[in-house]
Design a protein around this motif. Sequence first.
Motif, PDB file in Angstrom:
ATOM      1  N   ALA A 178      33.441  41.482  35.470  1.00 19.15           N
ATOM      2  CA  ALA A 178      32.713  41.866  34.253  1.00 19.15           C
ATOM      3  C   ALA A 178      33.380  41.386  32.972  1.00 19.15           C
ATOM      4  CB  ALA A 178      32.516  43.379  34.229  1.00 19.15           C
ATOM      5  N   PRO A 179      34.723  41.457  32.855  1.00 17.08           N
ATOM      6  CA  PRO A 179      35.348  40.976  31.608  1.00 17.08           C
ATOM      7  C   PRO A 179      35.079  39.501  31.323  1.00 17.08           C
ATOM      8  CG  PRO A 179      36.886  42.341  32.851  1.00 17.08           C
ATOM      9  CD  PRO A 179      35.707  42.090  33.736  1.00 17.08           C
ATOM     10  N   HIS A 180      34.673  38.747  32.314  1.00 17.75           N
ATOM     11  CA  HIS A 180      34.419  37.316  32.145  1.00 17.75           C
ATOM     12  C   HIS A 180      32.946  37.025  31.868  1.00 17.75           C
ATOM     13  CE1 HIS A 180      38.478  36.434  33.699  1.00 17.75           C
ATOM     14  NE2 HIS A 180      38.245  37.422  34.557  1.00 17.75           N
ATOM     15  N   ALA A 181      32.137  38.088  31.709  1.00 19.30           N
ATOM     16  CA  ALA A 181      30.707  37.898  31.447  1.00 19.30           C
ATOM     17  C   ALA A 181      30.488  37.356  30.040  1.00 19.30           C
ATOM     18  CB  ALA A 181      29.963  39.220  31.621  1.00 19.30           C
ATOM     19  N   ILE A 271      37.245  35.126  40.667  1.00 18.35           N
ATOM     20  CA  ILE A 271      37.403  35.189  39.211  1.00 18.35           C
ATOM     21  C   ILE A 271      38.017  36.523  38.796  1.00 18.35           C
ATOM     22  CG2 ILE A 271      36.122  35.331  37.038  1.00 18.35           C
ATOM     23  CD1 ILE A 271      34.164  33.285  38.221  1.00 18.35           C
ATOM     24  N   GLY A 272      37.588  37.598  39.461  1.00 17.57           N
ATOM     25  CA  GLY A 272      38.040  38.928  39.063  1.00 17.57           C
ATOM     26  C   GLY A 272      39.409  39.315  39.578  1.00 17.57           C
ATOM     27  N   VAL A 273      39.670  39.051  40.856  1.00 14.01           N
ATOM     28  CA  VAL A 273      40.923  39.532  41.455  1.00 14.01           C
ATOM     29  C   VAL A 273      41.762  38.415  42.065  1.00 14.01           C
ATOM     30  CG1 VAL A 273      39.928  41.789  41.939  1.00 14.01           C
ATOM     31  CG2 VAL A 273      39.806  40.019  43.690  1.00 14.01           C
ATOM     32  N   GLY A 274      41.207  37.201  42.140  1.00 15.26           N
ATOM     33  CA  GLY A 274      41.956  36.096  42.735  1.00 15.26           C
ATOM     34  C   GLY A 274      41.844  36.099  44.249  1.00 15.26           C
TER      35      GLY A 274
END
Length: 437
Positions: A178-181, A271-274
């Motif tokens: 979500a932070p990358h939205a 993207i979120g956690v790798g």
Amino acid sequence: MSTSTSSSAQHHGPSHGRLTVLQGAALYVGAVLGTGVIALPALAAKIAGPASLLAWLALVILSAPLAATFAALGARYPDAGGVATYARKAYGARASAIVGWCFYFAVPAGAPAGAMFAGAYVAAALGGGEQTVFLTSAALLVIVTAANSLGVTVSGRMQVVLSTLLVALLLTAVAASAPHANANNLRPFAPNGWFAVVPAAALLVWSFAGWEAITHLAGEFRRPARDLPLASAIAVVVVGALYLAVALASVLVLGPSAGDATAPLAELLVIGVGGNIRVLAAAAALLLTLGTMNAYFAGAAKLGAALGRDGALPAWLAAGTLAGDVPRRSLAVVSGLSALCMCAIAFAGVGPKPLVLMTTGSFVTVYALGCAAALRLLPRGTAAYRCAQCALVCVVALCLATGWFLLWPLVMSGCALLYLRLDRRRSNRAAVQCDMS
């Protein structure tokens, strides 16, 4: 029918089972939330861009009346025959046999296809090519067969664990990414025109199949009249929210590249956690496939027993129709046919696509006859009746979109009617011989 007497006795005397609302909701989620969530958000985005979100929303809304229709029928007629029972009550034995055969023989075709889909992800992550694909598929088949051979309570508990892990995985993918939205990824909203939403919706329809599968387990609920509609409602909310969340995250986070992502769910996790995208995609595929196969095997096994009880299949299969009983003979047939289909695909080298087409055509036929039966069986003017009307309109549109794929259920329908005719002749000959003696 040769089993009509025993059938009549069993229709009115089954005790209810021990399946809870939570287990029922988990079985629903597993049946509906299939492997499509891994790839379909990308495919829909490629067709319609961000406007594909409208297709997802429309199908979430339209799946509600279909789910409500089958839940209302299951609550009113909690029988192992599921949709076949509703068709018999509405239109007679022939319609029941057609529905039963279409569903029962679709599962051994669909299960290997789903298992091979998951196996392909495992092969991509671990290597080994086709050998890994088929070994993974065989392992999934063994696991769901073993779980269901221990009874629906055991498979229901396993489904709760699987569904919990799956929901956690999807929520993690959405929340962590979500932070990358980026809201700018919504523009242009309909790059391929607004009409592109229609083919995108047609593609996504297959993500919402499965609402009929749990009707065969209606008698296994502790209080079917209350528990089945409640489990269905919970599943509609959970499945709809998860589908929309993953689709929205795919568009907002992946942007223009969303349409080219082979596994958007795995890419969101990376993207979120790798992590390794192929390993994450394989894990998601295994969870989704195992849950779907478990739910369908449970329903199909009960249906086969009911068809044996009602004379639409050999009476040898009838053991296991009562609530709490395990239909091991029917389960063995489903598992054995699934293994044969898997071997046939392996030797032919044509891939799972033919099995997918056969399965989808069969399920559309089941939906159509089930919704038509609902209009005869449900009280007019009720909310359930109006849901059935809406569902039937949607299913008719789905039939039109299915096209040539309906040929396979037509073949199954012919086989079902031929079996009934032969069984009737056999019963008549036996009766004549008995009178002569």
